[in-house]
Design an enzyme around this catalytic site. Sequence first.
Site, PDB file in Angstrom:
ATOM      1  N   ARG A  84       0.834  -1.204   0.000  1.00 46.43           N
ATOM      2  CA  ARG A  84       0.000   0.000   0.000  1.00 46.43           C
ATOM      3  C   ARG A  84       0.864   1.248   0.000  1.00 46.43           C
ATOM      4  NH1 ARG A  84      -5.101  -1.883   0.269  1.00 46.43           N
ATOM      5  NH2 ARG A  84      -5.313  -3.886   1.331  1.00 46.43           N
ATOM      6  N   ASP A  85       0.418   2.248  -0.760  1.00 44.07           N
ATOM      7  CA  ASP A  85       1.146   3.515  -0.861  1.00 44.07           C
ATOM      8  C   ASP A  85       1.094   4.228   0.493  1.00 44.07           C
ATOM      9  OD1 ASP A  85       1.908   5.513  -3.519  1.00 44.07           O
ATOM     10  OD2 ASP A  85       1.615   6.464  -1.557  1.00 44.07           O
ATOM     11  N   ILE A  86       2.220   4.813   0.882  1.00 41.65           N
ATOM     12  CA  ILE A  86       2.314   5.504   2.176  1.00 41.65           C
ATOM     13  C   ILE A  86       1.499   6.802   2.163  1.00 41.65           C
ATOM     14  CG2 ILE A  86       4.337   6.992   1.747  1.00 41.65           C
ATOM     15  CD1 ILE A  86       5.486   5.934   4.422  1.00 41.65           C
ATOM     16  N   ASN A  90       4.105   6.316 -13.767  1.00 37.97           N
ATOM     17  CA  ASN A  90       4.797   7.577 -14.002  1.00 37.97           C
ATOM     18  C   ASN A  90       6.205   7.276 -14.481  1.00 37.97           C
ATOM     19  OD1 ASN A  90       2.595   9.100 -13.057  1.00 37.97           O
ATOM     20  ND2 ASN A  90       3.272   8.916 -10.936  1.00 37.97           N
ATOM     21  N   VAL A 140       9.967   8.168  -7.163  1.00 36.26           N
ATOM     22  CA  VAL A 140      10.813   7.050  -6.728  1.00 36.26           C
ATOM     23  C   VAL A 140      11.385   6.365  -7.976  1.00 36.26           C
ATOM     24  CG1 VAL A 140      10.873   4.844  -5.510  1.00 36.26           C
ATOM     25  CG2 VAL A 140       9.460   6.716  -4.625  1.00 36.26           C
ATOM     26  N   HIS A 160       7.379   1.213 -10.977  1.00 34.76           N
ATOM     27  CA  HIS A 160       6.211   0.785 -10.201  1.00 34.76           C
ATOM     28  C   HIS A 160       4.944   1.185 -10.921  1.00 34.76           C
ATOM     29  CE1 HIS A 160       7.437   4.798  -8.820  1.00 34.76           C
ATOM     30  NE2 HIS A 160       6.161   5.059  -8.604  1.00 34.76           N
ATOM     31  N   MET A 161       3.889   0.457 -10.614  1.00 28.79           N
ATOM     32  CA  MET A 161       2.564   0.684 -11.184  1.00 28.79           C
ATOM     33  C   MET A 161       1.653   1.049 -10.019  1.00 28.79           C
ATOM     34  SD  MET A 161       0.586  -2.243 -13.389  1.00 28.79           S
ATOM     35  CE  MET A 161       1.464  -2.057 -14.936  1.00 28.79           C
ATOM     36  N   HIS A 162       0.912   2.147 -10.158  1.00 33.10           N
ATOM     37  CA  HIS A 162      -0.070   2.520  -9.141  1.00 33.10           C
ATOM     38  C   HIS A 162      -1.409   1.873  -9.501  1.00 33.10           C
ATOM     39  CE1 HIS A 162       2.177   6.151  -7.503  1.00 33.10           C
ATOM     40  NE2 HIS A 162       2.789   6.007  -8.665  1.00 33.10           N
TER      41      HIS A 162
HETATM   42  P1  DGP Z   1       5.772   8.141  -8.134  1.00 33.34           P
HETATM   43  O1  DGP Z   1       5.430   9.594  -8.030  1.00 33.34           O
HETATM   44  O2  DGP Z   1       5.065   7.468  -9.302  1.00 33.34           O
HETATM   45  O3  DGP Z   1       7.262   7.894  -8.114  1.00 33.34           O
HETATM   46  O4  DGP Z   1       5.146   7.478  -6.841  1.00 33.34           O
HETATM   47  C1  DGP Z   1       5.887   7.085  -5.731  1.00 33.34           C
HETATM   48  C2  DGP Z   1       4.925   6.663  -4.660  1.00 33.34           C
HETATM   49  O5  DGP Z   1       5.647   5.991  -3.665  1.00 33.34           O
HETATM   50  C3  DGP Z   1       4.197   7.825  -3.965  1.00 33.34           C
HETATM   51  O6  DGP Z   1       2.790   7.723  -4.223  1.00 33.34           O
HETATM   52  C4  DGP Z   1       4.497   7.632  -2.490  1.00 33.34           C
HETATM   53  C5  DGP Z   1       5.057   6.230  -2.421  1.00 33.34           C
HETATM   54  N1  DGP Z   1       6.083   6.047  -1.420  1.00 33.34           N
HETATM   55  C6  DGP Z   1       7.221   6.769  -1.277  1.00 33.34           C
HETATM   56  N2  DGP Z   1       7.946   6.310  -0.245  1.00 33.34           N
HETATM   57  C7  DGP Z   1       7.246   5.255   0.272  1.00 33.34           C
HETATM   58  C8  DGP Z   1       7.487   4.365   1.356  1.00 33.34           C
HETATM   59  O7  DGP Z   1       8.485   4.424   2.073  1.00 33.34           O
HETATM   60  N3  DGP Z   1       6.542   3.406   1.589  1.00 33.34           N
HETATM   61  C9  DGP Z   1       5.417   3.298   0.821  1.00 33.34           C
HETATM   62  N4  DGP Z   1       4.553   2.343   1.142  1.00 33.34           N
HETATM   63  N5  DGP Z   1       5.159   4.123  -0.218  1.00 33.34           N
HETATM   64  C10 DGP Z   1       6.071   5.090  -0.478  1.00 33.34           C
END
Ligand code: DGP
Length: 113
Positions: free
Chosen positions: A28-30, A86, A95, A99-101
């Site tokens: 899950r996204d943070i 992205n 990041v 990755h795929m959201h």
């Molecule tokens: P992007 O902008 O596509 O690179 O999305 C990166 C996503 O990663 C963003 O929605 C927040 C998420 N994210 C960043 N750091 C962490 C983390 O430490 N843990 C989790 N679960 N998600 C993270």
Amino acid sequence: MSCIFCQIISGKIPGEIVHQDDEVIAFRDINPRAPIHILIVPRKHLAALSDLTEEELSILGKMGGIAKKLAEREGISERGYRIVVNCGAEGGQVVPHLHMHLLGGRQLSDEMG
Ligand code: DGP
């Protein structure tokens, strides 16, 4: 190992993991932008879509299949959801690990950028 997603994959930092197999992990996204916001990530450190070789491109199909199954499991398959990848600075990639959201659980905006 400075990549934050590599650290989640290796268990060095915690993540709410919802899927893992030999090639892909999902957590899950943070900073969720929707009630369901899951990141689907290859275990191998691949920086961005633009860096993938022809051989590496097949991982996207696997990630898409996992997104489909997770959407079903999360109960958003019938209502609908969005998949976002992205790529690079102007694409909004923060990041630098592919990755795929998977986003869903509410009516998403019709804006694409
Ligand atoms: P992007 O902008 O596509 O690179 O999305 C990166 C996503 O990663 C963003 O929605 C927040 C998420 N994210 C960043 N750091 C962490 C983390 O430490 N843990 C989790 N679960 N998600 C993270």
